[in-house]
Design a protein around this motif. Structure first.
Motif, PDB file in Angstrom:
ATOM      1  N   LEU A 206      -3.334  -0.193   2.714  1.00  0.00           N
ATOM      2  CA  LEU A 206      -2.546   0.758   2.858  1.00  0.00           C
ATOM      3  C   LEU A 206      -3.632   2.159   2.388  1.00  0.00           C
ATOM      4  O   LEU A 206      -3.220   3.156   2.798  1.00  0.00           O
ATOM      5  N   SER A 207      -4.574   1.901   1.802  1.00  0.00           N
ATOM      6  CA  SER A 207      -5.365   3.056   1.331  1.00  0.00           C
ATOM      7  C   SER A 207      -5.880   3.947   2.656  1.00  0.00           C
ATOM      8  O   SER A 207      -5.980   5.034   2.558  1.00  0.00           O
ATOM      9  N   ALA A 208      -5.977   3.310   3.993  1.00  0.00           N
ATOM     10  CA  ALA A 208      -6.435   3.853   5.034  1.00  0.00           C
ATOM     11  C   ALA A 208      -5.294   4.992   5.441  1.00  0.00           C
ATOM     12  O   ALA A 208      -5.699   5.925   6.063  1.00  0.00           O
ATOM     13  N   LYS A 209      -4.076   4.844   5.055  1.00  0.00           N
ATOM     14  CA  LYS A 209      -2.804   5.747   5.385  1.00  0.00           C
ATOM     15  C   LYS A 209      -2.640   6.788   4.394  1.00  0.00           C
ATOM     16  O   LYS A 209      -2.283   7.948   4.729  1.00  0.00           O
ATOM     17  N   VAL A 210      -3.146   6.689   3.057  1.00  0.00           N
ATOM     18  CA  VAL A 210      -2.657   7.488   2.049  1.00  0.00           C
ATOM     19  C   VAL A 210      -4.015   8.169   1.252  1.00  0.00           C
ATOM     20  O   VAL A 210      -3.840   9.192   0.770  1.00  0.00           O
ATOM     21  N   ASN A 211      -4.835   7.611   1.621  1.00  0.00           N
ATOM     22  CA  ASN A 211      -6.131   8.291   0.938  1.00  0.00           C
ATOM     23  C   ASN A 211      -6.818   9.272   1.409  1.00  0.00           C
ATOM     24  O   ASN A 211      -6.602   9.594   2.572  1.00  0.00           O
ATOM     25  N   GLU A 212      -7.588   9.945   0.474  1.00  0.00           N
ATOM     26  CA  GLU A 212      -8.355  11.065   1.142  1.00  0.00           C
ATOM     27  C   GLU A 212      -9.160  10.375   2.080  1.00  0.00           C
ATOM     28  O   GLU A 212      -9.984   9.110   2.275  1.00  0.00           O
TER      29      GLU A 212
END
Length: 227
Positions: free
Chosen positions: A136-142
């Motif tokens: 999910l970090s790929a969608k919401v992270n910097e």
């Protein structure tokens, strides 16, 4: 003589070790006679370990990329955490193969070009700082997304995404729109734990060469091959 530390690490590569040396001297001088020797020694060992790690994090080992132009090389060191064939992605027209690589704080953090490319577009996006192990970090992270065009045959577009992690707070990218990168050439880094993704067009001509759990090295390990 080549110094195996990356220029992308300045000023941290100078400031952090210097602060640690000062701290080690302060502990050694201030603790003498007032602190148990074991406590001073333990503290010095911990600070020395952090000092070595601070230098190792910004290490820049020499990488000689394979000359095979049919390959897409790993854009980062780390572990392959996910491989997905997508009918449609947000970054490429048509079906795409996405390979996600997690970089721990112990990996080399320099990003490299998967093949000979021209940089078409660079898009930076502010975001959150979830653990980079989480897809999910790929969608919401910097993140910083580079849309690239192969300069060898067969042509086509590909995408490399630099994605921050729970610790990372700084994405470095010296690539410029309109510029070119050679296969395996360094173009930036993500500081202190992160994630890097490679998107390539999917199809019968594309062969994925890695599996989830594989350890890869930027500019050396082939991820994908044109058949």
């Amino acid at each position: 003589m080549r110094i195996p530390l990356t220029k992308y690490g300045w000023p941290q590569v100078a400031v952090y070790p210097a602060l640690l040396v000062v701290a080690m001297l302060a502990v050694a001088l201030g603790g003498a006679g007032r602190t148990p020797p074991w406590a001073v020694i333990t503290t010095e060992v911990v600070l020395a370990a952090v000092f070595v790690w601070a230098l190792m994090f910004f290490r820049d080992p020499r990488r000689d990329a394979p000359a095979d132009k049919s390959l897409f090389l790993a854009p980062a060191d780390g572990k392959v955490t996910d491989i997905e064939r997508m009918q449609q992605s947000d970054f490429l027209d048509g079906p795409a193969l996405r390979i996600g690589i997690f970089l721990s704080i112990f990996n080399v953090h320099i990003n490299r070009a998967p093949c000979n490319v021209r940089v078409e577009k660079i898009a930076y996006r502010k975001g959150r700082y979830l653990n980079a192990m989480n897809p999910l970090s790929a969608k919401v992270n910097e993140s910083n997304t580079l849309t690239l065009a192969r300069t060898d045959e067969p042509g086509g577009r590909l995408v490399v995404r630099q994605i921050s992690g729970a610790i990372a707070r700084r994405i470095v990218c010296e690539a410029k729109e309109g510029g070119e990168l050679g296969q395996g050439q360094a173009f930036g880094m993500i500081k202190f734990g992160s994630r890097t993704e490679l998107y390539v067009p999917a199809g019968e001509q594309i062969e994925c060469l890695v599996r989830i759990g594989d350890t890869v090295k930027a500019g050396i390990t082939p991820l994908v091959r044109y058949r």
